[in-house]
Motif scaffolding. Structure first.
Motif, PDB file in Angstrom:
ATOM      1  N   GLN A  30       5.026   9.592 -46.916  1.00 45.77           N
ATOM      2  CA  GLN A  30       4.173   9.373 -45.757  1.00 45.77           C
ATOM      3  C   GLN A  30       3.724   7.911 -45.696  1.00 45.77           C
ATOM      4  OE1 GLN A  30       3.440  11.696 -43.282  1.00 45.77           O
ATOM      5  NE2 GLN A  30       5.091  12.757 -44.379  1.00 45.77           N
ATOM      6  N   THR A  31       3.863   7.324 -44.543  1.00 43.22           N
ATOM      7  CA  THR A  31       3.461   5.936 -44.360  1.00 43.22           C
ATOM      8  C   THR A  31       1.996   5.852 -43.950  1.00 43.22           C
ATOM      9  OG1 THR A  31       5.686   5.264 -43.687  1.00 43.22           O
ATOM     10  CG2 THR A  31       3.865   3.832 -43.036  1.00 43.22           C
ATOM     11  N   ASP A  32       1.229   5.024 -44.662  1.00 42.53           N
ATOM     12  CA  ASP A  32      -0.162   4.765 -44.306  1.00 42.53           C
ATOM     13  C   ASP A  32      -0.244   3.324 -43.800  1.00 42.53           C
ATOM     14  OD1 ASP A  32      -2.853   4.498 -43.994  1.00 42.53           O
ATOM     15  OD2 ASP A  32      -3.395   4.864 -46.093  1.00 42.53           O
ATOM     16  N   PRO A  45      14.797   6.862 -46.860  1.00 43.04           N
ATOM     17  CA  PRO A  45      14.776   7.987 -45.917  1.00 43.04           C
ATOM     18  C   PRO A  45      14.043   7.724 -44.606  1.00 43.04           C
ATOM     19  CG  PRO A  45      13.083   8.294 -47.564  1.00 43.04           C
ATOM     20  CD  PRO A  45      13.783   7.026 -47.934  1.00 43.04           C
ATOM     21  N   GLY A  46      13.424   6.557 -44.429  1.00 38.79           N
ATOM     22  CA  GLY A  46      12.759   6.265 -43.167  1.00 38.79           C
ATOM     23  C   GLY A  46      11.252   6.178 -43.269  1.00 38.79           C
ATOM     24  N   PHE A  47      10.746   5.184 -44.010  1.00 35.90           N
ATOM     25  CA  PHE A  47       9.304   4.992 -44.090  1.00 35.90           C
ATOM     26  C   PHE A  47       9.013   3.515 -44.334  1.00 35.90           C
ATOM     27  CE2 PHE A  47      10.291   4.896 -48.489  1.00 35.90           C
ATOM     28  CZ  PHE A  47       9.218   4.320 -49.162  1.00 35.90           C
ATOM     29  N   LEU A  48       7.758   3.138 -44.176  1.00 36.60           N
ATOM     30  CA  LEU A  48       7.335   1.754 -44.360  1.00 36.60           C
ATOM     31  C   LEU A  48       6.757   1.597 -45.763  1.00 36.60           C
ATOM     32  CD1 LEU A  48       5.691   1.206 -40.877  1.00 36.60           C
ATOM     33  CD2 LEU A  48       7.844   0.226 -41.685  1.00 36.60           C
ATOM     34  N   GLU A  49       7.394   0.755 -46.547  1.00 30.92           N
ATOM     35  CA  GLU A  49       6.940   0.521 -47.918  1.00 30.92           C
ATOM     36  C   GLU A  49       5.971  -0.652 -47.929  1.00 30.92           C
ATOM     37  OE1 GLU A  49       8.808  -0.574 -52.314  1.00 30.92           O
ATOM     38  OE2 GLU A  49      10.119  -0.041 -50.637  1.00 30.92           O
ATOM     39  N   PRO A  50       4.713  -0.437 -48.352  1.00 26.41           N
ATOM     40  CA  PRO A  50       3.721  -1.518 -48.310  1.00 26.41           C
ATOM     41  C   PRO A  50       4.033  -2.634 -49.303  1.00 26.41           C
ATOM     42  CG  PRO A  50       2.833   0.410 -49.433  1.00 26.41           C
ATOM     43  CD  PRO A  50       4.154   0.822 -48.863  1.00 26.41           C
ATOM     44  N   VAL A  51       3.731  -3.865 -48.893  1.00 27.92           N
ATOM     45  CA  VAL A  51       3.880  -5.037 -49.756  1.00 27.92           C
ATOM     46  C   VAL A  51       2.487  -5.647 -49.908  1.00 27.92           C
ATOM     47  CG1 VAL A  51       4.961  -7.292 -50.062  1.00 27.92           C
ATOM     48  CG2 VAL A  51       6.224  -5.446 -48.926  1.00 27.92           C
ATOM     49  N   HIS A  52       1.933  -5.542 -51.099  1.00 23.95           N
ATOM     50  CA  HIS A  52       0.564  -6.014 -51.319  1.00 23.95           C
ATOM     51  C   HIS A  52       0.515  -7.492 -51.723  1.00 23.95           C
ATOM     52  CE1 HIS A  52      -0.989  -1.947 -50.911  1.00 23.95           C
ATOM     53  NE2 HIS A  52      -0.064  -1.520 -51.743  1.00 23.95           N
ATOM     54  N   ARG A  53       1.599  -7.998 -52.256  1.00 19.05           N
ATOM     55  CA  ARG A  53       1.660  -9.411 -52.647  1.00 19.05           C
ATOM     56  C   ARG A  53       2.850 -10.050 -51.929  1.00 19.05           C
ATOM     57  NH1 ARG A  53      -0.414 -12.477 -56.852  1.00 19.05           N
ATOM     58  NH2 ARG A  53       0.831 -14.270 -57.475  1.00 19.05           N
ATOM     59  N   VAL A  54       2.569 -10.753 -50.854  1.00 18.40           N
ATOM     60  CA  VAL A  54       3.621 -11.311 -50.005  1.00 18.40           C
ATOM     61  C   VAL A  54       4.039 -12.685 -50.529  1.00 18.40           C
ATOM     62  CG1 VAL A  54       4.236 -11.993 -47.659  1.00 18.40           C
ATOM     63  CG2 VAL A  54       2.685 -10.066 -48.038  1.00 18.40           C
ATOM     64  N   ASN A  55       5.326 -12.934 -50.573  1.00 17.46           N
ATOM     65  CA  ASN A  55       5.852 -14.218 -51.013  1.00 17.46           C
ATOM     66  C   ASN A  55       5.783 -15.212 -49.850  1.00 17.46           C
ATOM     67  OD1 ASN A  55       7.236 -16.276 -52.338  1.00 17.46           O
ATOM     68  ND2 ASN A  55       9.243 -15.456 -51.786  1.00 17.46           N
ATOM     69  N   ARG A  56       4.722 -16.007 -49.819  1.00 15.50           N
ATOM     70  CA  ARG A  56       4.565 -16.974 -48.733  1.00 15.50           C
ATOM     71  C   ARG A  56       3.760 -18.164 -49.223  1.00 15.50           C
ATOM     72  NH1 ARG A  56       1.282 -12.665 -45.247  1.00 15.50           N
ATOM     73  NH2 ARG A  56      -0.578 -12.423 -46.542  1.00 15.50           N
ATOM     74  N   ILE A  57       3.757 -19.224 -48.423  1.00 17.02           N
ATOM     75  CA  ILE A  57       3.018 -20.430 -48.760  1.00 17.02           C
ATOM     76  C   ILE A  57       2.009 -20.727 -47.654  1.00 17.02           C
ATOM     77  CG2 ILE A  57       4.947 -21.373 -50.080  1.00 17.02           C
ATOM     78  CD1 ILE A  57       5.577 -23.191 -47.739  1.00 17.02           C
ATOM     79  N   ALA A 142       1.190   3.833 -33.170  1.00 13.11           N
ATOM     80  CA  ALA A 142       0.186   3.325 -34.112  1.00 13.11           C
ATOM     81  C   ALA A 142      -0.821   2.424 -33.396  1.00 13.11           C
ATOM     82  CB  ALA A 142       0.863   2.565 -35.236  1.00 13.11           C
ATOM     83  N   PRO A 143      -2.077   2.408 -33.864  1.00  9.07           N
ATOM     84  CA  PRO A 143      -3.116   1.611 -33.203  1.00  9.07           C
ATOM     85  C   PRO A 143      -3.150   0.152 -33.666  1.00  9.07           C
ATOM     86  CG  PRO A 143      -4.097   2.869 -34.962  1.00  9.07           C
ATOM     87  CD  PRO A 143      -2.631   3.241 -34.952  1.00  9.07           C
ATOM     88  N   PHE A 144      -2.000  -0.432 -33.923  1.00 11.30           N
ATOM     89  CA  PHE A 144      -1.918  -1.825 -34.359  1.00 11.30           C
ATOM     90  C   PHE A 144      -0.818  -2.530 -33.578  1.00 11.30           C
ATOM     91  CE2 PHE A 144      -3.561   0.419 -38.122  1.00 11.30           C
ATOM     92  CZ  PHE A 144      -4.658  -0.359 -38.440  1.00 11.30           C
ATOM     93  N   ARG A 145      -0.782  -3.861 -33.733  1.00  9.14           N
ATOM     94  CA  ARG A 145       0.296  -4.652 -33.154  1.00  9.14           C
ATOM     95  C   ARG A 145       1.185  -5.135 -34.299  1.00  9.14           C
ATOM     96  NH1 ARG A 145      -0.813  -5.155 -27.942  1.00  9.14           N
ATOM     97  NH2 ARG A 145       0.648  -6.841 -27.490  1.00  9.14           N
ATOM     98  N   PHE A 146       2.501  -5.143 -34.066  1.00  7.74           N
ATOM     99  CA  PHE A 146       3.465  -5.369 -35.132  1.00  7.74           C
ATOM    100  C   PHE A 146       4.442  -6.487 -34.801  1.00  7.74           C
ATOM    101  CE2 PHE A 146       2.258  -0.904 -35.202  1.00  7.74           C
ATOM    102  CZ  PHE A 146       1.959  -0.670 -36.548  1.00  7.74           C
ATOM    103  N   ILE A 147       4.686  -7.336 -35.787  1.00  6.31           N
ATOM    104  CA  ILE A 147       5.803  -8.275 -35.733  1.00  6.31           C
ATOM    105  C   ILE A 147       6.927  -7.667 -36.555  1.00  6.31           C
ATOM    106  CG2 ILE A 147       6.659 -10.555 -36.347  1.00  6.31           C
ATOM    107  CD1 ILE A 147       3.800 -11.594 -36.184  1.00  6.31           C
ATOM    108  N   LEU A 148       8.060  -7.379 -35.920  1.00  8.91           N
ATOM    109  CA  LEU A 148       9.254  -6.975 -36.648  1.00  8.91           C
ATOM    110  C   LEU A 148      10.010  -8.243 -37.005  1.00  8.91           C
ATOM    111  CD1 LEU A 148      10.705  -3.836 -34.830  1.00  8.91           C
ATOM    112  CD2 LEU A 148       9.203  -3.974 -36.793  1.00  8.91           C
ATOM    113  N   PHE A 149      10.291  -8.406 -38.281  1.00  8.01           N
ATOM    114  CA  PHE A 149      10.872  -9.652 -38.760  1.00  8.01           C
ATOM    115  C   PHE A 149      12.189  -9.383 -39.474  1.00  8.01           C
ATOM    116  CE2 PHE A 149      10.849 -12.677 -42.531  1.00  8.01           C
ATOM    117  CZ  PHE A 149      11.472 -13.700 -41.838  1.00  8.01           C
TER     118      PHE A 149
END
Length: 291
Positions: A30-32, A45-57, A142-149
């Motif tokens: 289940q995706t939260d 199988p079709g879900f969103l896997e959360p990333v808590h530590r994003v590789n960015r600068i 979903a009640p959010f706005r999303f950037i698909l990247f």
């Protein structure tokens, strides 16, 4: 029936049950959406896997692309605020910060919207593009706005999944959900290899229509942001920015000479080359880099 026969049948039945259980479809996790601000789309199988530590600068460390940075920030801010905005194709020279800029802009805008619903960033892998309709079905409610990247997006010969992308961006019956926008990076402005387009032109019954079919994919992106090779001064500015940010202790003249020698041995100048030099420099100086 003897006890040995019963035991043998029991063992075979256990093996059969185990084999059948492996064939059964896996339960979809289940995706939260509230769990994180960044996710990776797991098509099977079709879900969103959360990333808590994003590789960015930090966005301030991305140099030499000030104009395209400002355009991308403005477009993303408008989208986050619920205003009209365009899909974006970031194309051009390797190592000039295309994917880094997307992730940094996302973080920067969320930092300025602390009292509002966060903007979500979802990475979809190139090979999963044909599952975009399934993903958009999940996101539109979903009640959010999303950037698909999608990083390093391109299509090769005999690859028809680009048609799924075209339909998902603009051309489907439902169209793109209002709370979803698509950002992609690519080394190709038209996302398709030049020889593929030329081949279509030479073999098709109607060459112009065949080429139009291929090239029209990039037309689905309202903004094309070009990234070009940097000058020597821009490269040194990138190096100086990293040195200041990570507080590396080195004399300016020695830093300049080392940085130019590094770029010469690599045969190119870019943000990626500058970062690779900084990692080497920090290691030689025995100084850690900031997270």
């Amino acid at each position: 029936m003897t006890e040995n026969t019963i035991e043998t049948l029991t063992q075979k039945l256990d093996l059969l049950i185990e084999a059948v259980s492996k064939l059964a479809p896996r339960a979809v996790p289940q995706t939260d959406i509230n769990e994180a601000n960044c996710f990776v789309w797991a098509a099977d199988p079709g879900f969103l896997e959360p990333v808590h530590r994003v590789n960015r600068i930090d966005i301030g460390l991305i140099r030499g692309v000030d104009r395209v940075r400002d355009i991308l920030v403005d477009n993303t801010e408008r989208f986050a605020a619920g205003l009209p905005a365009n899909n974006v194709l970031l194309w051009g020279a390797r190592g000039m910060g295309k994917s880094s800029l997307v992730k940094s802009v996302h973080a920067s805008i969320n930092a300025s919207r602390k009292q509002e619903a966060p903007l979500k960033l979802i990475e979809i892998h190139r090979e999963d593009i044909d599952t975009l309709p399934k993903l958009m079905t999940i996101l539109k409610a979903a009640p959010f706005r999303f950037i698909l990247f999608c990083d390093d997006l391109s299509f090769d010969h005999d690859d028809t999944s680009y048609k799924s992308l075209k339909a998902a961006l603009e051309g489907g019956v439902e169209g793109r959900p209002a709370n979803v926008i698509f950002y992609a990076t690519s080394n190709r402005r038209h996302l398709l290899p030049r020889d593929m387009i030329d081949n279509e032109r030479s073999t098709a019954i109607n060459p112009s229509e065949a080429v139009e079919e291929k090239v029209s994919l990039s037309d689905r992106f309202g903004l094309w942001l070009g990234f070009h090779k940097c000058s020597q001064d821009e490269y040194l500015e990138m190096v100086d920015g990293y040195v200041r940010y990570h507080d590396l202790k080195i004399e300016p003249d020695l830093l300049r000479a080392d940085a130019l020698e590094w770029a010469t041995t690599r045969g190119s100048r870019s943000g990626r080359v500058a970062w690779q030099f900084i990692q080497d420099l920090a290691g030689r100086l025995g100084q850690p880099l900031k997270d």
